[in-house]
Design a protein around this motif. Structure first.
Motif, PDB file in Angstrom:
ATOM      1  N   MET A   1     -80.743 -40.354   6.581  1.00  0.00           N
ATOM      2  CA  MET A   1     -80.659 -41.678   5.774  1.00  0.00           C
ATOM      3  C   MET A   1     -79.969 -41.047   4.753  1.00  0.00           C
ATOM      4  O   MET A   1     -80.120 -40.219   3.796  1.00  0.00           O
ATOM      5  CB  MET A   1     -81.181 -43.233   5.779  1.00  0.00           C
ATOM      6  CG  MET A   1     -82.548 -42.959   6.425  1.00  0.00           C
ATOM      7  SD  MET A   1     -81.360 -43.917   8.291  1.00  0.00           S
ATOM      8  CE  MET A   1     -80.597 -45.366   7.530  1.00  0.00           C
ATOM      9  N   MET A   2     -78.429 -42.145   3.981  1.00  0.00           N
ATOM     10  CA  MET A   2     -77.532 -42.044   2.987  1.00  0.00           C
ATOM     11  C   MET A   2     -77.350 -43.980   2.712  1.00  0.00           C
ATOM     12  O   MET A   2     -77.057 -44.813   2.951  1.00  0.00           O
ATOM     13  CB  MET A   2     -76.276 -41.899   2.893  1.00  0.00           C
ATOM     14  CG  MET A   2     -75.875 -41.812   2.065  1.00  0.00           C
ATOM     15  SD  MET A   2     -74.001 -40.997   2.236  1.00  0.00           S
ATOM     16  CE  MET A   2     -74.208 -39.529   2.375  1.00  0.00           C
ATOM     17  N   TYR A   3     -77.685 -43.445   1.107  1.00  0.00           N
ATOM     18  CA  TYR A   3     -77.368 -44.961   0.825  1.00  0.00           C
ATOM     19  C   TYR A   3     -75.781 -45.141   0.622  1.00  0.00           C
ATOM     20  O   TYR A   3     -75.603 -44.317   0.052  1.00  0.00           O
ATOM     21  CB  TYR A   3     -77.892 -45.067  -0.358  1.00  0.00           C
ATOM     22  CG  TYR A   3     -79.429 -45.985  -0.482  1.00  0.00           C
ATOM     23  CD1 TYR A   3     -80.013 -46.857   0.456  1.00  0.00           C
ATOM     24  CD2 TYR A   3     -81.005 -44.811  -0.961  1.00  0.00           C
ATOM     25  CE1 TYR A   3     -81.136 -47.013   0.557  1.00  0.00           C
ATOM     26  CE2 TYR A   3     -81.954 -44.989  -0.170  1.00  0.00           C
ATOM     27  CZ  TYR A   3     -82.534 -46.257   0.201  1.00  0.00           C
ATOM     28  OH  TYR A   3     -83.655 -46.572   0.124  1.00  0.00           O
TER      29      TYR A   3
ATOM     30  N   MET B   1     -71.140 -42.307  -1.841  1.00  0.00           N
ATOM     31  CA  MET B   1     -71.498 -41.606  -1.297  1.00  0.00           C
ATOM     32  C   MET B   1     -72.528 -40.600  -2.679  1.00  0.00           C
ATOM     33  O   MET B   1     -72.671 -40.987  -3.641  1.00  0.00           O
ATOM     34  CB  MET B   1     -70.998 -40.567  -0.773  1.00  0.00           C
ATOM     35  CG  MET B   1     -69.990 -40.382   0.095  1.00  0.00           C
ATOM     36  SD  MET B   1     -68.692 -39.510   1.028  1.00  0.00           S
ATOM     37  CE  MET B   1     -69.928 -38.064   1.315  1.00  0.00           C
ATOM     38  N   HIS B   2     -73.828 -40.465  -1.600  1.00  0.00           N
ATOM     39  CA  HIS B   2     -75.208 -40.352  -2.510  1.00  0.00           C
ATOM     40  C   HIS B   2     -76.170 -39.084  -1.133  1.00  0.00           C
ATOM     41  O   HIS B   2     -75.557 -38.896  -0.239  1.00  0.00           O
ATOM     42  CB  HIS B   2     -76.362 -41.836  -2.296  1.00  0.00           C
ATOM     43  CG  HIS B   2     -75.831 -42.960  -3.412  1.00  0.00           C
ATOM     44  ND1 HIS B   2     -74.705 -43.501  -2.579  1.00  0.00           N
ATOM     45  CD2 HIS B   2     -75.607 -42.853  -4.766  1.00  0.00           C
ATOM     46  CE1 HIS B   2     -74.104 -44.171  -4.195  1.00  0.00           C
ATOM     47  NE2 HIS B   2     -74.671 -43.008  -5.072  1.00  0.00           N
ATOM     48  N   LYS B   3     -77.265 -39.224  -1.914  1.00  0.00           N
ATOM     49  CA  LYS B   3     -77.847 -37.412  -0.940  1.00  0.00           C
ATOM     50  C   LYS B   3     -78.144 -38.026   0.380  1.00  0.00           C
ATOM     51  O   LYS B   3     -78.829 -39.130   0.157  1.00  0.00           O
ATOM     52  CB  LYS B   3     -79.479 -37.541  -2.166  1.00  0.00           C
ATOM     53  CG  LYS B   3     -80.063 -36.684  -1.906  1.00  0.00           C
ATOM     54  CD  LYS B   3     -81.258 -36.130  -2.586  1.00  0.00           C
ATOM     55  CE  LYS B   3     -82.521 -35.270  -2.047  1.00  0.00           C
ATOM     56  NZ  LYS B   3     -83.930 -35.239  -2.968  1.00  0.00           N
ATOM     57  N   ILE B   4     -78.173 -37.464   0.850  1.00  0.00           N
ATOM     58  CA  ILE B   4     -78.749 -37.015   2.849  1.00  0.00           C
ATOM     59  C   ILE B   4     -80.156 -37.449   2.305  1.00  0.00           C
ATOM     60  O   ILE B   4     -80.923 -36.110   2.127  1.00  0.00           O
ATOM     61  CB  ILE B   4     -77.803 -36.441   3.823  1.00  0.00           C
ATOM     62  CG1 ILE B   4     -76.696 -36.810   3.592  1.00  0.00           C
ATOM     63  CG2 ILE B   4     -78.839 -36.938   4.673  1.00  0.00           C
ATOM     64  CD1 ILE B   4     -75.841 -36.387   4.593  1.00  0.00           C
ATOM     65  N   GLU B   5     -81.049 -37.776   2.570  1.00  0.00           N
ATOM     66  CA  GLU B   5     -82.687 -38.233   2.287  1.00  0.00           C
ATOM     67  C   GLU B   5     -83.519 -38.291   3.681  1.00  0.00           C
ATOM     68  O   GLU B   5     -82.724 -39.893   4.666  1.00  0.00           O
ATOM     69  CB  GLU B   5     -83.220 -38.694   1.597  1.00  0.00           C
ATOM     70  CG  GLU B   5     -84.377 -38.417   1.539  1.00  0.00           C
ATOM     71  CD  GLU B   5     -84.878 -39.103  -0.263  1.00  0.00           C
ATOM     72  OE1 GLU B   5     -85.892 -38.363  -1.284  1.00  0.00           O
ATOM     73  OE2 GLU B   5     -85.035 -40.530  -0.478  1.00  0.00           O
ATOM     74  N   GLU B   6     -84.551 -37.223   4.514  1.00  0.00           N
ATOM     75  CA  GLU B   6     -84.623 -38.182   5.558  1.00  0.00           C
ATOM     76  C   GLU B   6     -86.053 -38.974   5.358  1.00  0.00           C
ATOM     77  O   GLU B   6     -86.755 -39.106   4.023  1.00  0.00           O
ATOM     78  CB  GLU B   6     -85.983 -36.787   6.249  1.00  0.00           C
ATOM     79  CG  GLU B   6     -85.184 -35.974   6.989  1.00  0.00           C
ATOM     80  CD  GLU B   6     -85.607 -34.325   7.508  1.00  0.00           C
ATOM     81  OE1 GLU B   6     -86.974 -35.231   7.311  1.00  0.00           O
ATOM     82  OE2 GLU B   6     -84.898 -34.577   8.600  1.00  0.00           O
TER      83      GLU B   6
ATOM     84  N   SER C   1     -77.127 -39.354  11.231  1.00  0.00           N
ATOM     85  CA  SER C   1     -77.847 -38.655  12.413  1.00  0.00           C
ATOM     86  C   SER C   1     -76.597 -38.448  13.938  1.00  0.00           C
ATOM     87  O   SER C   1     -76.475 -37.059  13.988  1.00  0.00           O
ATOM     88  CB  SER C   1     -78.680 -38.995  13.656  1.00  0.00           C
ATOM     89  OG  SER C   1     -79.900 -39.671  12.828  1.00  0.00           O
ATOM     90  N   ALA C   2     -75.942 -38.819  14.015  1.00  0.00           N
ATOM     91  CA  ALA C   2     -74.691 -38.712  14.835  1.00  0.00           C
ATOM     92  C   ALA C   2     -73.693 -38.026  13.709  1.00  0.00           C
ATOM     93  O   ALA C   2     -73.688 -37.127  14.790  1.00  0.00           O
ATOM     94  CB  ALA C   2     -73.926 -40.287  15.037  1.00  0.00           C
ATOM     95  N   VAL C   3     -73.621 -37.800  12.919  1.00  0.00           N
ATOM     96  CA  VAL C   3     -72.385 -37.134  12.477  1.00  0.00           C
ATOM     97  C   VAL C   3     -73.179 -35.671  11.906  1.00  0.00           C
ATOM     98  O   VAL C   3     -72.248 -34.648  12.008  1.00  0.00           O
ATOM     99  CB  VAL C   3     -71.670 -37.561  10.842  1.00  0.00           C
ATOM    100  CG1 VAL C   3     -71.477 -36.710   9.862  1.00  0.00           C
ATOM    101  CG2 VAL C   3     -71.049 -38.891  10.771  1.00  0.00           C
TER     102      VAL C   3
ATOM    103  N   GLY D   1     -72.008 -38.710  -5.618  1.00  0.00           N
ATOM    104  CA  GLY D   1     -72.770 -38.202  -6.586  1.00  0.00           C
ATOM    105  C   GLY D   1     -74.395 -37.344  -5.630  1.00  0.00           C
ATOM    106  O   GLY D   1     -74.800 -37.055  -5.889  1.00  0.00           O
ATOM    107  N   GLY D   2     -73.991 -38.045  -4.507  1.00  0.00           N
ATOM    108  CA  GLY D   2     -75.301 -37.173  -3.385  1.00  0.00           C
ATOM    109  C   GLY D   2     -74.934 -35.259  -3.671  1.00  0.00           C
ATOM    110  O   GLY D   2     -76.129 -34.588  -3.547  1.00  0.00           O
ATOM    111  N   VAL D   3     -73.937 -34.819  -4.393  1.00  0.00           N
ATOM    112  CA  VAL D   3     -73.973 -33.775  -3.991  1.00  0.00           C
ATOM    113  C   VAL D   3     -74.907 -32.713  -5.589  1.00  0.00           C
ATOM    114  O   VAL D   3     -75.055 -31.347  -5.322  1.00  0.00           O
ATOM    115  CB  VAL D   3     -72.689 -32.469  -4.901  1.00  0.00           C
ATOM    116  CG1 VAL D   3     -71.592 -33.570  -2.848  1.00  0.00           C
ATOM    117  CG2 VAL D   3     -71.512 -33.319  -6.136  1.00  0.00           C
TER     118      VAL D   3
END
Length: 422
Positions: free
Chosen positions: A384-386, A365-370, A228-230, A343-345
């Protein structure tokens, strides 16, 4: 006297290469400094230029052959190439297939592999629409132009010597032996297979990944970060940032800064094992994995700790572009003390990245998911991102790995600390 063309020194740890293609053929004029052959190495493709002008002599090695440093590739004979005869000028059918470099800069919009396949099959790149990034023409785009016509799969095999009744269909032709090229091999059932030679780069990737798993005590620990902050900071600053610096404010600069901060706090993660010793590195050359047609390449951002957000974004963007165009130099791929892979891309939610030896740590890094999370006793929805940290347990203990990942999480969830700590 003939001038020899030999395999030059190829760079750190590279001892052999494959002849990808000859850029000059026997009898063609060659100018001093003009590229005559392209070599495919583990990391990049490079062109060997002529030291002297003249006429291309004998080619002692064929395309596809493996060569070592110092091996003789061919010769250049002093003199000039004879002018083509009139019949040759007047016979277009005798001309070679169009080069991938001809026509409105089509080659600049095709990957090196696509250009090679186009040359092999005589496919003109002009007018082809590309399915790759930014519309670049890929190998598959070219292969679609050389698929056998529908009738080709139903071609009747030659009749045997004895006359046969017309009404009896001829037996299906036997399946041909697989060729070492990418040419599709049609079969009688209508299903299709093709056999391709693994590129030297793909072979090296495969070998190194297996070696990394066999030679390191690899383990992965996970955490998750609230982005959220980023994301809010990027939302507020992205327009002014781009206007001021001429480059977009992405996520990679934040993660690079956070990784450097965590490496400073836990120096062993920035180390390397050599025999019974460990080398702790107090400089921060961060590898950034980039997906290309033949797999991942990892160009390196040197002295990442000394670069601003804008410098990081600009350099990462430039390296990624060069990776996709196949123009990275060996020095841009060598070294590196720690690696980040995203890998999130591609939509990956969670994965366990493999170490980039001899490094002892890699961040995934991974996918940002609500997702719904609990904050101060309330259920809220947050992006959130794992995060995944794979590490070499021979050097890094589990507690160190967990705290390293927690430090990255803290820095990303309070990005102002990244600015305060530089």
């Amino acid at each position: 006297m003939a001038y020899e063309i030999k395999v030059p020194a190829l760079g750190e740890s590279i001892v052999e290469a494959t002849i990808a293609r000859w850029l000059k053929q026997e009898g063609e004029a060659v100018a001093a400094g003009e590229p005559v052959v392209e070599l495919e190495t583990d990391k990049v493709n490079l062109e060997v230029a002529a030291d002297h002008g003249g006429v291309m002599g004998a080619l002692t090695r064929a395309e596809g052959e493996v060569v070592g440093i110092g091996d003789l590739l061919g010769t250049i004979v002093p003199g000039s190439a004879p002018a083509p005869s009139e019949p040759a000028k007047a016979t277009p059918a005798a001309m070679p297939p169009p080069s991938a470099k001809e026509g409105n800069g089509a080659a600049t919009h095709a990957t090196p592999t696509a250009q090679k396949v186009a040359r092999e099959h005589g496919v003109a790149l002009q007018g082809l629409s590309g399915s790759g990034p930014d519309g670049r023409i890929t190998k598959d785009d070219v292969l679609r132009q050389v698929q056998p016509a529908p009738a080709a799969t139903t071609t009747v095999a030659p009749l045997p010597a004895e006359p046969q009744p017309v009404a009896v269909p001829a037996p299906a032709p036997p399946r041909p032996a697989p060729a070492p090229t990418a040419t599709p091999a049609p079969v009688a059932s209508g299903r299709r297979e093709e056999r391709q030679r693994l590129s030297r780069r793909r072979q090296t990737i495969a070998r190194r990944l297996v070696e990394a798993q066999q030679n390191a005590a690899m383990l992965t620990t996970f955490n998750e970060v609230d982005m959220s902050a980023v994301m809010e900071l990027r939302r507020r600053r992205k327009d002014s940032f781009k206007e001021r610096h001429g480059v977009g404010l992405g996520f990679m600069s934040f993660f690079t800064k956070a990784v450097v901060g965590a490496l400073r706090a836990f120096p062993s993660v920035n180390g390397e094992i050599q025999g019974d010793e460990v080398i702790l590195k107090y400089y921060y050359d961060i590898g950034v994995a980039v997906g290309v047609e033949e797999g991942l390449v990892v160009p390196v951002v040197r002295d990442a700790d000394q670069k601003s957000f804008a410098q990081l974004e600009r350099e990462i963007s430039a390296l990624a572009m060069k990776a996709r165009e196949g123009t990275l130099s060996l020095t841009e791929l060598q070294g590196g003390t720690f690696t980040i892979t995203n890998g999130g891309v591609y939509g990956s939610l969670m994965s366990t990245p493999i170490l980039n030896a001899p490094q002892v740590g890699i961040l995934g890094m991974h996918k940002i998911e609500e997702r719904p999370v609990v904050v101060d006793g309330q259920i809220v929805v947050r992006p959130m991102m794992y995060l995944a940290l794979s590490y070499d347990h021979r050097l890094i203990d589990g507690s160190t790995a967990v705290r390293f990942l927690v430090r990255i999480k803290e820095l990303l969830e309070d990005p102002e600390v990244l600015l305060l700590e530089g």
